[in-house]
Design a protein around this motif. Structure first.
Motif, mmCIF file in Angstrom:
data_model
loop_
_atom_site.group_PDB
_atom_site.id
_atom_site.type_symbol
_atom_site.label_atom_id
_atom_site.label_comp_id
_atom_site.label_asym_id
_atom_site.label_seq_id
_atom_site.Cartn_x
_atom_site.Cartn_y
_atom_site.Cartn_z
ATOM 1 N N VAL A 14 0.835 -1.207 0.000
ATOM 2 C CA VAL A 14 0.000 0.000 0.000
ATOM 3 C C VAL A 14 0.865 1.250 0.000
ATOM 4 O O VAL A 14 0.547 2.240 -0.671
ATOM 5 C CB VAL A 14 -0.945 0.002 1.220
ATOM 6 N N ARG A 15 1.970 1.203 0.698
ATOM 7 C CA ARG A 15 2.869 2.362 0.795
ATOM 8 C C ARG A 15 4.285 1.935 0.395
ATOM 9 O O ARG A 15 5.111 1.586 1.257
ATOM 10 C CB ARG A 15 2.853 2.919 2.224
ATOM 11 N N PRO A 16 4.561 1.923 -0.917
ATOM 12 C CA PRO A 16 5.859 1.429 -1.406
ATOM 13 C C PRO A 16 7.062 2.155 -0.817
ATOM 14 O O PRO A 16 8.159 1.584 -0.763
ATOM 15 C CB PRO A 16 5.770 1.662 -2.920
ATOM 16 N N GLU A 17 6.871 3.409 -0.379
ATOM 17 C CA GLU A 17 8.006 4.145 0.186
ATOM 18 C C GLU A 17 8.537 3.491 1.457
ATOM 19 O O GLU A 17 9.646 3.797 1.911
ATOM 20 C CB GLU A 17 7.611 5.595 0.466
ATOM 21 N N ARG A 18 7.767 2.580 2.050
ATOM 22 C CA ARG A 18 8.227 1.869 3.250
ATOM 23 C C ARG A 18 9.015 0.603 2.917
ATOM 24 O O ARG A 18 9.470 -0.108 3.819
ATOM 25 C CB ARG A 18 7.021 1.494 4.114
ATOM 26 N N ALA A 19 9.153 0.291 1.635
ATOM 27 C CA ALA A 19 9.783 -0.966 1.237
ATOM 28 C C ALA A 19 11.234 -1.059 1.704
ATOM 29 O O ALA A 19 11.735 -2.147 1.987
ATOM 30 C CB ALA A 19 9.708 -1.131 -0.277
ATOM 31 N N ALA A 20 11.914 0.086 1.777
ATOM 32 C CA ALA A 20 13.326 0.068 2.173
ATOM 33 C C ALA A 20 13.514 -0.532 3.564
ATOM 34 O O ALA A 20 14.562 -1.122 3.859
ATOM 35 C CB ALA A 20 13.898 1.477 2.122
ATOM 36 N N GLY A 21 12.515 -0.409 4.422
ATOM 37 C CA GLY A 21 12.605 -0.954 5.773
ATOM 38 C C GLY A 21 12.351 -2.449 5.833
ATOM 39 O O GLY A 21 12.471 -3.044 6.913
ATOM 40 N N SER A 22 11.971 -3.057 4.732
ATOM 41 C CA SER A 22 11.706 -4.511 4.695
ATOM 42 C C SER A 22 12.467 -5.126 3.524
ATOM 43 O O SER A 22 11.904 -5.879 2.727
ATOM 44 C CB SER A 22 10.199 -4.774 4.561
ATOM 45 N N ARG A 23 13.726 -4.791 3.423
ATOM 46 C CA ARG A 23 14.526 -5.122 2.240
ATOM 47 C C ARG A 23 14.487 -6.610 1.901
ATOM 48 O O ARG A 23 14.204 -6.999 0.765
ATOM 49 C CB ARG A 23 15.970 -4.664 2.472
ATOM 50 N N ASP A 24 14.787 -7.471 2.858
ATOM 51 C CA ASP A 24 14.849 -8.904 2.586
ATOM 52 C C ASP A 24 13.486 -9.434 2.150
ATOM 53 O O ASP A 24 13.395 -10.261 1.234
ATOM 54 C CB ASP A 24 15.338 -9.659 3.816
ATOM 55 N N GLU A 25 12.441 -8.975 2.800
ATOM 56 C CA GLU A 25 11.093 -9.426 2.447
ATOM 57 C C GLU A 25 10.724 -8.994 1.030
ATOM 58 O O GLU A 25 10.151 -9.770 0.257
ATOM 59 C CB GLU A 25 10.077 -8.853 3.443
ATOM 60 N N VAL A 26 11.069 -7.761 0.672
ATOM 61 C CA VAL A 26 10.762 -7.247 -0.665
ATOM 62 C C VAL A 26 11.519 -8.036 -1.733
ATOM 63 O O VAL A 26 10.963 -8.367 -2.787
ATOM 64 C CB VAL A 26 11.108 -5.747 -0.759
ATOM 65 N N LEU A 27 12.783 -8.366 -1.457
ATOM 66 C CA LEU A 27 13.572 -9.134 -2.426
ATOM 67 C C LEU A 27 13.019 -10.549 -2.584
ATOM 68 O O LEU A 27 12.947 -11.079 -3.704
ATOM 69 C CB LEU A 27 15.033 -9.172 -1.998
ATOM 70 N N ARG A 28 12.613 -11.173 -1.480
ATOM 71 C CA ARG A 28 12.021 -12.523 -1.564
ATOM 72 C C ARG A 28 10.704 -12.478 -2.331
ATOM 73 O O ARG A 28 10.405 -13.369 -3.140
ATOM 74 C CB ARG A 28 11.793 -13.093 -0.161
ATOM 75 N N PHE A 29 9.926 -11.442 -2.077
ATOM 76 C CA PHE A 29 8.645 -11.287 -2.774
ATOM 77 C C PHE A 29 8.876 -11.140 -4.284
ATOM 78 O O PHE A 29 8.172 -11.747 -5.099
ATOM 79 C CB PHE A 29 7.908 -10.060 -2.224
ATOM 80 N N GLY A 30 9.859 -10.347 -4.653
ATOM 81 C CA GLY A 30 10.174 -10.165 -6.070
ATOM 82 C C GLY A 30 10.599 -11.466 -6.733
ATOM 83 O O GLY A 30 10.198 -11.760 -7.868
ATOM 84 N N GLU A 31 11.390 -12.258 -6.016
ATOM 85 C CA GLU A 31 11.818 -13.542 -6.576
ATOM 86 C C GLU A 31 10.632 -14.474 -6.788
ATOM 87 O O GLU A 31 10.525 -15.152 -7.819
ATOM 88 C CB GLU A 31 12.844 -14.200 -5.649
#
Length: 608
Positions: free
Chosen positions: A216-233
């Motif tokens: 919902v708020r992509p600007e917060r993605a930097a605080g969940s780096r590992d989760e965002v990378l796993r989600f992208g994979e």
């Protein structure tokens, strides 16, 4: 005057279904996407009435083979009897009534109509049970692909929402298999904000997981780096190491731009996954980002773009152009921020995707100013970043073409000249613009006369000794409009260097084109070339290196009657060394010269 009569178009529903199957939709499996989209719109509409409502979708599979059935149920707004007649009897009719949206901010294509017709690709009958959240009786609607349908009111009241039943028709049982349905539900509905449950064989499971807040708020993605990378994979099938959050000014489009972990070709097909109202629209969207952003692979979600009839792409309009520009600005702004806060991170990205960065820098002076030091270039001092080249505090000579660089790099390197290869796409443009970006930077396009300034002239004694031979050599190349100049330069292994002033290069190109053109066009080119031949600038220059032992012996040793032929061979060799295309006359010269050398060699052996 003849009386005119008005008639109404007749819709052949069977023909429309054939069009959907073979032309509009990419695969019959989209029927599940359309049902899921209908459910999504219905839940959205009910939440407009009751913001506290919690939506959910339930899918049940029963039977197997041609006896398989599929139920999709939502707890959305449902339909009244009036809605059923209006929406399901008139294909393509809008869901707007009196200027208001009946079913949320969607078009009729997204709710029922054409979307519901996609179910006929896998079923010979559609059965729908619905109860409006606004009241009224529960309704059963049965539709068939021949264009007929029936409606009846049910005695028992159902819970608000809609149920759609489909029975597998022959040769479509694959689309009713549990694994296929589960995969497609996740494929299309992974980002839906409410649960999708699948029941099959007495086992029920949730398909989609809880959405993290950075969706919902992509600007917060930097605080969940590992989760965002796993989600992208998991969503894009590649292992990423970095990403950039995306968000438009309205907040109605957002996403994650994953930095590709490998270099890609500028013309590589872009493949971003784009979700409309959290439903997958396309996994190969190629017009959602600017052309220069080919170094990212994105997950994007939006509720402000207009889908095409197939709901697999977006209309190219002003709204899409605005979103595309703003998403590009998100990437650009993040890269600029990196240059100030994390230059090593930016350096790694630029090293991997230099071409795309140079593209953006060529379009945007501010971006160029901030990242110029990390842009890599090939030079006579090796492969270096522009910052390292600027640190040399020297004039940066650059070539405008790759061939030009290849022709001159060895000579320039031997003279300790700093020459940058500007022959790749965007590079000459960037080097030319550098002085306005960096104060004190001095860049100049390398011309043949610049290189010759580093050559050493012959002294008076050498000029006198070589005068007659120089004249003979000059005369031998007159028919090629080439002048001979004796110099001393490095490397001594290079006997000759061929250079072309701009006018001579133009004339040479015209003559080559004339050789390869039809007679009528060749005569026009011949007239054009003839008008250019009188000027001094139309002559090329063959620099002969007196440091080279062969040239030294030819011009300073015993006179030889074969000097003209040997100079012609040096001329042909210089053309080949410089990668210059050769005319028919020059190819004939090369052939004759090689045969002469063979003949002389054989004569020499006889004399022994």
């Amino acid at each position: 005057m003849t009386d005119s009569q008005e008639y109404r178009f007749q819709v052949n529903l069977g023909g429309m279904i054939d069009i959907l199957s073979n032309h509009l939709y990419s695969s019959p499996r989209v029927f599940l996407r359309e049902l899921l989209q209908n459910a999504t719109d219905a839940i959205t509409a009910r939440m407009d009435l009751d913001p506290s409502h919690r939506g959910e979708v339930y899918v049940e599979l029963a039977g197997s083979g041609t006896g398989a059935t599929l139920l999709m149920q939502d707890n959305g707004i449902g339909l009244t009897e009036e809605d059923v007649h209006e929406f399901l009897a008139m294909i393509g009719h809008s869901s707007k009534r009196n200027g208001t949206e009946l079913l949320g901010e969607t078009s009729f294509i997204g709710r029922f109509g054409i979307g519901l017709l996609s179910c006929f690709m896998v079923s010979d009958e559609i059965v729908m049970l619905t109860q409006s959240a606004k009241g009224g009786p529960s309704i059963e609607w049965r539709g068939k692909p021949d264009g007929t349908y029936s409606i009846r009111k049910l005695d028992a009241a159902l819970s608000p929402g809609t149920k759609v039943y489909l029975r597998c028709k022959p040769d479509t049982d694959f689309y009713f298999e549990a694994d296929t349905v589960e995969l497609d539900l996740l494929h299309y509905g992974a980002l839906l904000p409410y649960p999708i449950r699948l029941s099959e064989g007495g086992r029920e499971r949730r398909i989609n997981g809880e959405l993290p807040d950075w969706i919902v708020r992509p600007e917060r993605a930097a605080g969940s780096r590992d989760e965002v990378l796993r989600f992208g994979e998991s969503m894009l099938g590649e292992r990423f190491r970095d990403f950039i959050p995306l968000r438009t000014s309205t907040g109605r489009t957002g996403g994650i731009a994953y930095i590709l972990p490998h270099a890609v070709n500028l013309n590589a097909k872009r493949s971003h996954k784009v979700y409309l109202k959290r439903m997958l629209i396309s996994e190969q969207a190629d017009n959602i980002l600017p052309e220069w952003a080919f170094f990212v692979k994105c997950l994007i979600w939006t509720d402000e773009l207009q889908p095409t009839a197939s709901r697999e792409h977006f209309y190219e309009n002003e709204q899409l152009e605005r979103v595309r520009c703003e998403l590009g600005e998100s990437i650009r702004s993040e890269l600029i921020a990196m240059s100030e806060t994390d230059p090593k991170r930016l350096g790694r990205i630029i090293e991997m995707h230099a071409l795309s960065m140079k593209n953006l820098a060529a379009e945007d002076d501010e971006f160029y100013r901030l990242i110029h030091r990390w842009l890599p270039f090939e030079s006579t001092y090796g492969n270096k970043t522009l910052g390292e080249l600027l640190d040399e505090r020297r004039t940066l000579y650059y070539t405008a073409s790759l061939d030009h660089y290849r022709q001159l790099r060895h000579v320039a390197s031997a003279q300790s000249m700093l020459v940058v290869n500007g022959g790749y796409i965007y590079e000459a443009e960037l080097l030319e613009a550098l002085p306005r970006i960096v104060r004190g930077a001095d860049t100049r396009r390398l011309l043949p006369e610049d290189l010759s300034l580093a050559f050493t002239d012959l002294n008076a004694e050498e000029r006198s000794a070589a005068l007659e031979a120089s004249r003979a050599a000059d005369l031998a190349l007159q028919r090629f409009r080439c002048r001979v100049m004796l110099k001393r330069f490095k490397p001594e292994e290079l006997p000759a260097l061929f250079t072309l002033p701009e006018e001579a290069a133009t004339l040479r190109s015209i003559e080559r084109a004339g050789e390869e053109s039809p007679q009528a066009f060749a005569s026009v080119l011949g007239s054009l070339g003839g008008s250019m031949q009188s000027g001094a600038g139309s002559y090329s220059i063959l620099y002969l290196n007196l440091n080279n032992p062969v040239v030294q012996r030819l011009f300073m040793g015993r006179p030889t009657s074969r000097l003209g032929t040997l100079v012609e061979m040096l001329y042909a060799n210089a053309l080949m060394m410089g990668h210059y295309p050769m005319s028919r006359q020059e190819l004939a010269l090369l052939n004759t010269g090689i045969l002469s050398l063979i003949d002389w060699s054989m004569e020499s052996e006889k004399g022994e």
